[in-house]
Each structure stands twice: as structure tokens, then as C-alpha cells.
Design an enzyme around this catalytic site. Structure first.
Site, PDB file in Angstrom:
ATOM      1  N   ASN A  36      36.319  28.335  41.268  1.00  7.84           N
ATOM      2  CA  ASN A  36      35.280  29.010  40.480  1.00  7.84           C
ATOM      3  C   ASN A  36      34.559  28.016  39.576  1.00  7.84           C
ATOM      4  OD1 ASN A  36      33.877  31.397  39.794  1.00  7.84           O
ATOM      5  ND2 ASN A  36      35.050  31.597  37.906  1.00  7.84           N
ATOM      6  N   SER A 125      44.650  36.631  26.589  1.00  3.34           N
ATOM      7  CA  SER A 125      43.421  37.392  26.386  1.00  3.34           C
ATOM      8  C   SER A 125      43.687  38.591  25.505  1.00  3.34           C
ATOM      9  CB  SER A 125      42.930  37.859  27.758  1.00  3.34           C
ATOM     10  OG  SER A 125      41.954  38.861  27.609  1.00  3.34           O
ATOM     11  N   TYR A 149      44.524  42.396  36.189  1.00  2.40           N
ATOM     12  CA  TYR A 149      44.265  41.111  35.511  1.00  2.40           C
ATOM     13  C   TYR A 149      45.048  41.065  34.193  1.00  2.40           C
ATOM     14  CZ  TYR A 149      41.879  37.856  32.375  1.00  2.40           C
ATOM     15  OH  TYR A 149      41.618  36.874  31.460  1.00  2.40           O
ATOM     16  N   LYS A 153      48.391  38.668  32.667  1.00  5.33           N
ATOM     17  CA  LYS A 153      48.507  37.961  31.375  1.00  5.33           C
ATOM     18  C   LYS A 153      49.775  38.406  30.649  1.00  5.33           C
ATOM     19  CE  LYS A 153      44.691  35.512  31.573  1.00  5.33           C
ATOM     20  NZ  LYS A 153      44.783  34.060  31.820  1.00  5.33           N
TER      21      LYS A 153
HETATM   22  P1  NAD Z   1      36.710  29.930  34.829  1.00  5.13           P
HETATM   23  O1  NAD Z   1      36.819  30.706  36.097  1.00  5.13           O
HETATM   24  O2  NAD Z   1      35.390  29.384  34.449  1.00  5.13           O
HETATM   25  O3  NAD Z   1      37.758  28.727  34.843  1.00  5.13           O
HETATM   26  C1  NAD Z   1      39.010  28.821  35.497  1.00  5.13           C
HETATM   27  C2  NAD Z   1      39.195  27.529  36.299  1.00  5.13           C
HETATM   28  O4  NAD Z   1      40.457  27.589  36.951  1.00  5.13           O
HETATM   29  C3  NAD Z   1      38.133  27.323  37.356  1.00  5.13           C
HETATM   30  O5  NAD Z   1      37.628  26.007  37.265  1.00  5.13           O
HETATM   31  C4  NAD Z   1      38.881  27.531  38.673  1.00  5.13           C
HETATM   32  O6  NAD Z   1      38.350  26.748  39.710  1.00  5.13           O
HETATM   33  C5  NAD Z   1      40.287  27.130  38.286  1.00  5.13           C
HETATM   34  N1  NAD Z   1      41.350  27.761  39.075  1.00  5.13           N
HETATM   35  C6  NAD Z   1      41.529  29.080  39.342  1.00  5.13           C
HETATM   36  N2  NAD Z   1      42.620  29.264  40.087  1.00  5.13           N
HETATM   37  C7  NAD Z   1      43.173  28.031  40.284  1.00  5.13           C
HETATM   38  C8  NAD Z   1      44.323  27.569  40.957  1.00  5.13           C
HETATM   39  N3  NAD Z   1      45.125  28.408  41.627  1.00  5.13           N
HETATM   40  N4  NAD Z   1      44.605  26.252  40.936  1.00  5.13           N
HETATM   41  C9  NAD Z   1      43.795  25.391  40.297  1.00  5.13           C
HETATM   42  N5  NAD Z   1      42.683  25.756  39.655  1.00  5.13           N
HETATM   43  C10 NAD Z   1      42.381  27.082  39.633  1.00  5.13           C
HETATM   44  O7  NAD Z   1      37.286  30.867  33.659  1.00  5.13           O
HETATM   45  P2  NAD Z   1      37.245  30.668  32.086  1.00  5.13           P
HETATM   46  O8  NAD Z   1      36.351  31.706  31.521  1.00  5.13           O
HETATM   47  O9  NAD Z   1      37.050  29.259  31.728  1.00  5.13           O
HETATM   48  O10 NAD Z   1      38.728  31.135  31.735  1.00  5.13           O
HETATM   49  C11 NAD Z   1      39.792  30.210  31.585  1.00  5.13           C
HETATM   50  C12 NAD Z   1      41.070  30.970  31.283  1.00  5.13           C
HETATM   51  O11 NAD Z   1      40.876  31.768  30.115  1.00  5.13           O
HETATM   52  C13 NAD Z   1      41.499  31.936  32.384  1.00  5.13           C
HETATM   53  O12 NAD Z   1      42.907  31.892  32.490  1.00  5.13           O
HETATM   54  C14 NAD Z   1      41.053  33.290  31.874  1.00  5.13           C
HETATM   55  O13 NAD Z   1      41.844  34.338  32.362  1.00  5.13           O
HETATM   56  C15 NAD Z   1      41.233  33.118  30.366  1.00  5.13           C
HETATM   57  N6  NAD Z   1      40.369  34.013  29.573  1.00  5.13           N
HETATM   58  C16 NAD Z   1      39.006  34.005  29.777  1.00  5.13           C
HETATM   59  C17 NAD Z   1      38.202  34.880  29.049  1.00  5.13           C
HETATM   60  C18 NAD Z   1      36.709  34.924  29.271  1.00  5.13           C
HETATM   61  O14 NAD Z   1      36.086  35.925  28.886  1.00  5.13           O
HETATM   62  N7  NAD Z   1      36.080  33.892  29.843  1.00  5.13           N
HETATM   63  C19 NAD Z   1      38.770  35.764  28.106  1.00  5.13           C
HETATM   64  C20 NAD Z   1      40.150  35.718  27.921  1.00  5.13           C
HETATM   65  C21 NAD Z   1      40.947  34.840  28.655  1.00  5.13           C
HETATM   66  N1  UFG Z   2      28.247  45.430  28.869  1.00  6.15           N
HETATM   67  C1  UFG Z   2      27.065  46.084  29.195  1.00  6.15           C
HETATM   68  N2  UFG Z   2      26.377  45.645  30.269  1.00  6.15           N
HETATM   69  C2  UFG Z   2      26.768  44.592  31.038  1.00  6.15           C
HETATM   70  C3  UFG Z   2      27.992  43.921  30.694  1.00  6.15           C
HETATM   71  C4  UFG Z   2      28.706  44.390  29.615  1.00  6.15           C
HETATM   72  O1  UFG Z   2      26.673  47.038  28.519  1.00  6.15           O
HETATM   73  O2  UFG Z   2      26.094  44.245  32.026  1.00  6.15           O
HETATM   74  C5  UFG Z   2      28.994  45.877  27.670  1.00  6.15           C
HETATM   75  C6  UFG Z   2      30.382  46.399  27.976  1.00  6.15           C
HETATM   76  O3  UFG Z   2      30.340  47.764  28.297  1.00  6.15           O
HETATM   77  C7  UFG Z   2      31.113  46.073  26.669  1.00  6.15           C
HETATM   78  C8  UFG Z   2      30.439  44.789  26.180  1.00  6.15           C
HETATM   79  O4  UFG Z   2      29.183  44.756  26.853  1.00  6.15           O
HETATM   80  O5  UFG Z   2      30.876  47.077  25.721  1.00  6.15           O
HETATM   81  C9  UFG Z   2      31.216  43.532  26.507  1.00  6.15           C
HETATM   82  O6  UFG Z   2      31.541  43.516  27.905  1.00  6.15           O
HETATM   83  P1  UFG Z   2      32.123  42.210  28.622  1.00  6.15           P
HETATM   84  O7  UFG Z   2      32.322  42.532  30.054  1.00  6.15           O
HETATM   85  O8  UFG Z   2      31.272  41.024  28.289  1.00  6.15           O
HETATM   86  O9  UFG Z   2      33.520  41.958  27.869  1.00  6.15           O
HETATM   87  P2  UFG Z   2      34.834  42.862  27.792  1.00  6.15           P
HETATM   88  O10 UFG Z   2      35.171  42.990  26.350  1.00  6.15           O
HETATM   89  O11 UFG Z   2      34.717  44.101  28.570  1.00  6.15           O
HETATM   90  O12 UFG Z   2      35.912  41.948  28.536  1.00  6.15           O
HETATM   91  C10 UFG Z   2      36.053  40.544  28.278  1.00  6.15           C
HETATM   92  C11 UFG Z   2      36.576  39.854  29.535  1.00  6.15           C
HETATM   93  C12 UFG Z   2      37.980  40.289  29.792  1.00  6.15           C
HETATM   94  C13 UFG Z   2      38.820  40.008  28.605  1.00  6.15           C
HETATM   95  C14 UFG Z   2      38.241  40.681  27.386  1.00  6.15           C
HETATM   96  C15 UFG Z   2      39.022  40.229  26.181  1.00  6.15           C
HETATM   97  O13 UFG Z   2      35.770  40.177  30.639  1.00  6.15           O
HETATM   98  O14 UFG Z   2      38.500  39.537  30.870  1.00  6.15           O
HETATM   99  O15 UFG Z   2      36.883  40.301  27.201  1.00  6.15           O
HETATM  100  O16 UFG Z   2      38.753  41.036  25.083  1.00  6.15           O
HETATM  101  F1  UFG Z   2      40.058  40.467  28.817  1.00  6.15           F
END
Ligand code: NAD
Ligand code: UFG
Length: 341
Positions: A36, A125, A149, A153
Site C-alpha cells: 500500500n 488505534s 480491523y 488491533k
Molecule cells: P499505510 O497503509 O499508509 O502504511 C502501512 C504500510 O505497511 C504500507 O507501506 C504497506 O505497504 C505496509 N505493509 C502492509 N502489510 C505489510 C506486510 N505484511 N509486510 C510488510 N509491509 C506491509 O497506513 P498508515 O496510515 O501509515 O498506518 C500505519 C499503521 O497505523 C497501521 O498499522 C494502521 O493500522 C495504524 N493506524 C492508522 C490510522 C490511520 O487513520 N491512518 C489510524 C490508527 C492506526
Molecule cells: N466522513 C464523511 N464522508 C466521507 C468520509 C468520512 O462524512 O467521505 C465522516 C465520517 O462519517 C466520520 C468522519 O468523517 O464522521 C471521519 O471519518 P474517517 O473515515 O476519516 O475516520 P473514522 O474516525 O471513521 O476512522 C478512522 C480510521 C480508523 C481508525 C479510527 C481511529 O479510518 O481506521 O479513525 O479513531 F480506527
């Protein structure tokens, strides 16, 4: 100054953390299968930091590759971002989430144990709190998953706690992120979702830049000040700096640390739309659509513990989050992919 293995370091949060780690003088090896992300992100990380890093393309479920990367890099700590994160996909295909996230993390931990590397920072998360019973969310709020998901976690958090109980030489930091947004101030790295973004801010940014016609606002009848969902948006650079602080804390003392990384401030969907219009000078047309299943009305952190334990607090406000997200989006309308004219 340490040698650190960063799994998933080419991704959104990982790439920003690599910049901060290099800036703090650490030597890093990124271990990522690029499922990704794109290698261009790492080229840009090195440009921003004006330092080089090592890259190993590999999967965290590949124990042999992990052992080799740990040994070759001489890492004494791991920051573990690698994982799948799309809630909807996890509902459709739970097994691939358990395999990638849970089996992958178990594989990583056993490879670390074999190499005697016992310091780990893990990306958890706010999703582990499920439907909030009270706000702001403190770390002792009951834990509950509402989708596969989130369940991965929770399982990983439990695995890490069990590991620490079995061997208190481990130094484990469990960081519960709220809603990461924004981009590095250079505009060189940022969030580059594949396909239509699931998350609010990247979708808003793509509307502002003209890639999408309008935003669907999922529900305006929540029990919130304007009826739209409220979240704790945190600048990704603040989040990245939290990892550097967590690592330093763990290096100073063996423990299993669990902290929220959020700002403590909730903004609604319409607050975000208005702030983004202001930052970009572009209109963000929207239509109100039905609620998205599984969404909660409000979700925001109590970040007190992170300040007490790490001396960390978020410094960048909403205006900076939107300005930085816009700089990245505007300079890279198709993310890291270069589209030929
Ligand atoms: P991202 O997808 O941009 O980054 C994840 C990276 O991990 C990618 O580069 C992907 O190629 C790599 N990857 C996935 N599976 C792999 C595997 N099996 N082996 C090696 N590499 C692998 O996501 P991000 O937003 O940077 O999130 C990073 C971490 O933070 C994740 O664990 C995600 O669950 C957690 N997280 C993200 C958010 C968010 O909203 N972005 C919120 C809470 C927690
Ligand atoms: N929303 C919209 N339109 C869109 C996208 C989102 O109205 O196209 C709204 C959602 O309903 C929500 C807010 O914007 O009220 C935020 O939504 P996000 O999808 O950006 O974020 P979430 O809080 O739903 O979830 C994110 C990550 C999860 C993580 C969580 C942690 O996607 O993986 O934050 O709090 F677990």
C-alpha cells in the site's frame, strides 16, 4: 542515536516518522512489502532529511527475511507500522486482516525475540475503544472492537501485554492514534490512498483539487453541535514526533506503555470542510447522505497521559493540518504516481 527497523515505513505515518527519526539522528532500515505504498515516498523522505536510509522489500510474515533484516541492520528497536487498515475491507475479508496484522505481528515478535531485540513501538488505534461510553477517552476506557480491523488491533495489544508479562525485559509502547491527517510541511510526502479515499480529509482534498465532484457527508443527524460526526484530527508530524518520544522513553526504562496520541479537540465534518476551503481557497461542495454503518457520533482523546509519560503533546492546529494537506495534494494531485500527459 540508535539503529531502528521500521516496518511499514514507506506508508503514510511511517514515512513521516522516518523523517523525524532521521532528524533525531537515528539510523533506520525500512522493511515494507509495498502493498500500500511506493518507493518514491522513501526517496522523498531522504530528500527532506538530507540523510539516507536502508530499504528492504519484504513481508512481516516472512520470518527468514525478518531475521536477516534485523541482523543486517543491527537494529536495537522496531517501530511497527506494517498492517492493513481499511475497515470495510476487513469486514469483507477478515482472514486476510488476521493473517497480515495478527500473524504478521506474531512473526515479527518471535523474530525479534530470537535476535534479542526487545524494544517495540506499535501502531494501535482509537478504534479499540469501540462506541465511547464517555468522552474524552482515557486509556482505561473499556476495550471493544466493532469490526475485524479493530479486533486485530485488540488481539495484538493483548499479545503484547502477555509478552511483557512473560518477560519484563521487553520495552513496549502501544500508541493509540486518533485521526491522523495533514502532510509534511515540504509538500513532498503525504497520504496517497489507492482508489477512492475511505477517510474524510483525503476525500475533501481530492474534491478541492478537482479529482472528485463532491463530498458525501455521512449523516447530519448525530447528537453533535451541527449534527455531523466529531473526531480528534491530529497532524501526522505531531504523531510522528510522538513515536520518537515513545522510543526515547522505552530506551530509558523497560515497561509496557499504553498512550493515546490525539489533540483532545473534536471537530465536526463541516468544521473540516470549512477549514479546508479556507486553507485551499477552493470550494468543497458536499451532499448530505445517510449515516455510514458503524460510525459513532463523537470520538476524541484525553491526551494527558502522553504528556505525563512522554512529555509529548500535539502542537499543530486545524489550520496547519489543512494547509499542509492542501500543499501536498496541490503539488501531487495524483499522489506519488506520475501521470503522463
Ligand atoms: P499505510 O497503509 O499508509 O502504511 C502501512 C504500510 O505497511 C504500507 O507501506 C504497506 O505497504 C505496509 N505493509 C502492509 N502489510 C505489510 C506486510 N505484511 N509486510 C510488510 N509491509 C506491509 O497506513 P498508515 O496510515 O501509515 O498506518 C500505519 C499503521 O497505523 C497501521 O498499522 C494502521 O493500522 C495504524 N493506524 C492508522 C490510522 C490511520 O487513520 N491512518 C489510524 C490508527 C492506526
Ligand atoms: N466522513 C464523511 N464522508 C466521507 C468520509 C468520512 O462524512 O467521505 C465522516 C465520517 O462519517 C466520520 C468522519 O468523517 O464522521 C471521519 O471519518 P474517517 O473515515 O476519516 O475516520 P473514522 O474516525 O471513521 O476512522 C478512522 C480510521 C480508523 C481508525 C479510527 C481511529 O479510518 O481506521 O479513525 O479513531 F480506527
Amino acid at each position: 542515536m540508535s539503529k531502528i527497523l521500521v516496518t511499514g515505513g514507506a506508508g503514510y505515518i511511517g514515512s513521516h516518522t522516518c523523517v523525524e527519526l532521521l532528524g533525531a539522528g537515528h539510523e533506520i532500515t525500512v522493511f515494507d512489502n509495498l502493498c500500500n505504498s511506493q518507493p518514491e515516498a522513501l526517496a522523498r523522505v531522504q530528500r527532506i532529511a538530507d540523510k539516507s536510509l536502508h530499504f528492504v522489500q519484504g513481508d512481516i510474515r516472512d520470518r527468514v527475511a525478518l531475521l536477516q533484516a534485523l541482523r543486517t541492520s543491527g537494529a536495537t528497536a522496531v517501530i511497527h507500522f506494517a498492517g492493513l487498515k481499511a475497515v470495510g475491507d476487513s469486514v469483507k475479508d477478515p482472514l486476510s486482516y488476521y493473517d497480515n496484522n495478527v500473524v504478521g505481528t506474531a512473526c515479527l515478535l518471535s523474530a525479534m525475540a530470537e535476535c534479542g531485540v526487545k524494544t517495540l513501538v506499535f501502531s494501535s488505534s482509537a478504534t479499540v475503544y469501540g462506541d465511547p461510553q464517555f468522552l474524552p477517552l482515557t486509556e482505561d476506557h473499556r476495550l471493544c472492537a466493532t469490526n475485524p480491523y479493530g479486533q486485530t488491533k485488540l488481539v495484538i495489544e493483548g499479545m503484547l501485554q502477555d509478552l511483557y508479562r512473560s518477560d519484563p525485559d521487553w520495552r513496549i509502547g502501544i500508541l493509540r492514534y486518533f485521526n491522523p491527517v495533514g502532510a509534511h510541511v515540504s509538500g513532498l510526502i503525504g497520504e496517497d490512498p489507492q482508489g477512492p479515499p475511505n477517510n474524510l480529509l483525503p476525500f475533501v482534498a481530492q474534491v478541492a483539487v478537482g479529482r472528485r465532484a463532491f463530498l458525501s457527508v455521512w449523516g447530519d443527524d448525530y447528537d453533535t453541535p451541527d449534527g455531523t460526526g466529531v473526531r480528534d484530527y491530529i497532524h501526522v508530524v505531531d504523531l510522528a514526533q510522538g513515536h520518537v518520544k515513545a522510543l526515547a522513553r522505552l530506551q530509558a526504562q523497560a515497561q509496557c506503555l499504553v498512550v493515546n496520541l490525539g489533540t483532545g479537540i473534536g471537530y465536526s465534518v463541516l468544521d473540516m470542510v470549512r477549514a479546508f476551503e479556507q486553507a485551499s481557497g477552493k470550494p468543497v461542495p458536499y451532499k448530505v447522505a445517510p449515516r455510514r454503518s458503524g460510525d459513532v457520533a463523537s470520538n476524541y482523546a484525553d491526551p494527558t497521559l502522553a504528556f505525563e509519560q512522554l512529555g509529548w503533546r500535539a502542537e499543530r492546529g486545524l489550520e496547519t493540518m489543512c494547509a499542509d494537506a492542501w500543499r501536498w495534494q496541490n503539488a501531487n494531485p495524483n499522489g506519488y504516481t506520475v501521470v503522463a500527459n
